[in-house]
Design a protein around this motif. Structure first.
Motif, short mmCIF file in Angstrom:
data_model
loop_
_atom_site.label_atom_id
_atom_site.label_comp_id
_atom_site.label_asym_id
_atom_site.label_seq_id
_atom_site.Cartn_x
_atom_site.Cartn_y
_atom_site.Cartn_z
N ALA B 20 0.95 -1.11 -0.03
CA ALA B 20 0.06 0.04 -0.16
C ALA B 20 1.00 1.22 0.01
O ALA B 20 1.66 1.33 0.88
CB ALA B 20 -0.95 0.02 1.14
N ASP B 21 0.61 2.19 -0.88
CA ASP B 21 1.32 3.41 -1.06
C ASP B 21 0.81 4.47 0.09
O ASP B 21 -0.37 4.45 0.05
CB ASP B 21 1.35 3.61 -2.61
CG ASP B 21 1.43 5.47 -2.52
OD1 ASP B 21 2.62 6.01 -1.80
OD2 ASP B 21 0.61 6.13 -3.36
N PRO B 22 1.51 4.84 0.78
CA PRO B 22 0.80 5.75 1.81
C PRO B 22 0.09 6.79 1.39
O PRO B 22 -0.93 6.94 1.84
CB PRO B 22 2.19 6.25 2.42
CG PRO B 22 3.45 5.12 2.39
CD PRO B 22 3.03 4.54 0.94
N ALA B 23 0.45 7.56 0.32
CA ALA B 23 -0.24 8.69 -0.03
C ALA B 23 -1.70 8.10 -0.58
O ALA B 23 -2.63 8.73 -0.16
CB ALA B 23 0.57 9.32 -1.18
N THR B 24 -1.76 6.96 -1.12
CA THR B 24 -3.05 6.87 -1.75
C THR B 24 -3.91 5.99 -0.60
O THR B 24 -4.99 6.51 -0.36
CB THR B 24 -2.69 5.20 -2.75
OG1 THR B 24 -1.85 5.76 -3.59
CG2 THR B 24 -3.69 5.07 -3.53
N THR B 25 -3.01 5.43 0.28
CA THR B 25 -3.93 5.00 1.58
C THR B 25 -4.66 6.21 2.13
O THR B 25 -5.83 6.48 2.51
CB THR B 25 -3.09 4.16 2.56
OG1 THR B 25 -2.38 3.17 1.73
CG2 THR B 25 -3.72 3.64 3.65
N ILE B 26 -3.63 7.13 2.55
CA ILE B 26 -4.29 8.32 3.07
C ILE B 26 -5.54 8.89 2.51
O ILE B 26 -6.42 9.30 3.24
CB ILE B 26 -3.03 9.03 3.55
CG1 ILE B 26 -2.20 8.68 4.28
CG2 ILE B 26 -3.65 10.58 3.84
CD1 ILE B 26 -0.93 9.39 4.82
N GLU B 27 -5.26 9.01 1.32
CA GLU B 27 -6.34 9.71 0.38
C GLU B 27 -7.66 8.73 0.74
O GLU B 27 -8.80 9.41 0.84
CB GLU B 27 -5.88 9.92 -0.97
CG GLU B 27 -6.93 10.87 -1.86
CD GLU B 27 -6.38 10.91 -3.25
OE1 GLU B 27 -7.25 10.99 -4.15
OE2 GLU B 27 -5.15 11.02 -3.25
N ARG B 28 -7.58 7.61 0.45
CA ARG B 28 -8.83 6.63 0.38
C ARG B 28 -9.32 6.66 1.98
O ARG B 28 -10.74 6.88 1.77
CB ARG B 28 -8.17 5.23 0.33
CG ARG B 28 -8.17 5.21 -1.46
CD ARG B 28 -8.64 3.49 -1.53
NE ARG B 28 -7.67 2.50 -1.21
CZ ARG B 28 -7.97 1.61 -0.53
NH1 ARG B 28 -8.93 1.39 -0.16
NH2 ARG B 28 -6.95 0.66 -0.36
N VAL B 29 -8.77 6.69 2.67
CA VAL B 29 -9.17 6.83 4.22
C VAL B 29 -9.90 7.69 4.43
O VAL B 29 -10.78 8.24 5.12
CB VAL B 29 -8.14 6.31 5.18
CG1 VAL B 29 -8.60 6.35 6.62
CG2 VAL B 29 -7.61 4.98 4.87
N GLY B 30 -9.21 9.02 3.85
CA GLY B 30 -9.71 10.39 4.05
C GLY B 30 -11.05 10.40 3.61
O GLY B 30 -12.17 10.95 4.23
N VAL B 31 -11.40 9.81 2.44
CA VAL B 31 -12.77 9.95 2.00
C VAL B 31 -13.66 9.08 2.91
O VAL B 31 -14.70 9.56 3.12
CB VAL B 31 -12.64 9.30 0.45
CG1 VAL B 31 -14.15 9.10 0.13
CG2 VAL B 31 -11.87 10.13 -0.43
N LEU B 32 -13.24 8.08 3.42
CA LEU B 32 -14.03 7.05 4.22
C LEU B 32 -14.29 7.82 5.52
O LEU B 32 -15.53 7.92 6.06
CB LEU B 32 -13.29 5.78 4.55
CG LEU B 32 -13.13 4.60 3.47
CD1 LEU B 32 -12.30 3.58 3.93
CD2 LEU B 32 -14.49 4.31 3.02
N LEU B 33 -13.52 8.54 6.03
CA LEU B 33 -13.64 9.25 7.34
C LEU B 33 -14.57 10.30 7.33
O LEU B 33 -15.49 10.48 7.88
CB LEU B 33 -12.34 10.00 7.72
CG LEU B 33 -11.19 8.94 8.50
CD1 LEU B 33 -9.78 9.51 8.58
CD2 LEU B 33 -11.85 8.41 9.76
N ARG B 34 -14.31 11.33 6.18
CA ARG B 34 -15.25 12.38 5.94
C ARG B 34 -16.66 11.98 5.81
O ARG B 34 -17.60 12.61 5.89
CB ARG B 34 -14.87 13.40 4.70
CG ARG B 34 -13.76 14.32 5.12
CD ARG B 34 -13.25 14.84 3.71
NE ARG B 34 -11.78 14.68 4.01
CZ ARG B 34 -10.80 14.23 3.09
NH1 ARG B 34 -11.31 13.97 1.80
NH2 ARG B 34 -9.59 13.99 3.19
#
Lengths: 172, 172
Positions: B20-34
């Motif tokens: 998992a690429d950190p940046a991608t992961t962070i972005e994806r999770v960001g969406v889920l969180l919001r």
DNA sequence: CTATTTGCAAAAGCTTTGCAAGACG
DNA sequence: CGTCTTGCAAAGCTTTTGCAAATAG
């Protein structure tokens, strides 16, 4: 007429097992201890009595409590050390459970049953001893890893909790 | 609740690291969180980065350490809370392991592998995801208990330790 | 008598919590 | 701006440890 209803408790009545009778248990363990140059003490008697009387899976701190009720002079640290010593002897088995930390019980003579713990209500359930035999063999073949199925409880949701309402609270 | 959170199986989860690429992961999770009214913060970014980069099973305190190395301002308590929040989200999975307490790792999109922990040296080994399928079915039929095989690590002795010499020390 | 055990008290590891201050959307 | 989050510090819980005193055999 029912002549001899020899309905043995379906469970495996292990022969040569440590009987659930405190006095007998204590005597037998005493022999084992002395054979190793160790000693049978008041604290150890108390711990064995607690385990023999309960038969279930008691958390360490739970054992501490019952031992205290039985013999007020026994210290918490001693109970832990005793549990450890008895485990070394092979007289006591422990299972790692999430809720109570570690659960102890007298070793049967033969095969031990396995455990499953509900991650929601914390209930611990017994499972047949041979449940993981196939899996253990498979893992041994694959990786050379020797699975000890009794050492940790399987985790999941018990029948009650999976339907929606847990009897008690909510454990993780 | 139905699994309506259809996440694209963006990456084929083959064997090997989560990759998992950190940046991608962070972005994806960001969406889920919001989507749940929660927020993407510095602390959460740090935790996700650590998990994404490692791919293995990190104990909570281990995560704390690496996060600190990455972003000194993040407090230990926050890491625990974050791990919890991400687990709730389904982004992070945890396994109960004896040695490190609880081990965390990013959830793969699909099925998780299982774990086995050597009770002597503490090594954690991955096992195929379907290893306990039969057992789980059997237990469900017998007792209505739903086994969640990924939630605890099987215990036993690894190939190295069973032969006699453990690489490192001696864990219980 | 002598080695094994115990009690005590304190520490150690891991995790959680109450709150006010800070950050995100 | 209103919430959601965080930092901090302290407490909680289970388990371990160092020692001198007590005790089993």
């Amino acid at each position: 007429m029912t002549s001899e209803v020899v309905r043995r408790p379906a469970a495996t009545v292990a022969e040569g097992a440590v009987a659930a009778d405190p006095a007998t248990t204590i005597e037998r363990v005493g022999v084992l201890l002395r054979a190793r140059g160790e000693r049978m003490t008041r604290a150890r008697r108390a711990v064995l009595t607690v385990l023999a009387c309960d038969g279930g899976h008691l958390g360490a701190e739970e054992v501490v409590g019952r031992v205290a009720a039985l013999d007020a002079g026994v210290h918490r640290a001693t109970v832990y050390r005793t549990l450890d010593a008895l485990a070394d002897l092979g007289v006591v088995q422990h299972v790692h459970v999430r809720r109570t930390g570690t659960a102890y019980h007298l070793a049967h003579g033969g095969r031990e049953h396995l455990h499953a713990e509900c991650r929601r209500c914390g209930a611990v359930q017994d499972l047949p001893a041979d449940l993981l035999d196939d899996v253990a063999r498979a893992v041994l073949d694959r990786d050379g890893f020797t699975v000890e199925p009794t050492h940790v409880a399987l985790s999941g949701l018990c029948a009650a909790c999976v339907t929606g309402d847990p009897p008690g609270g909510h454990a993780r």
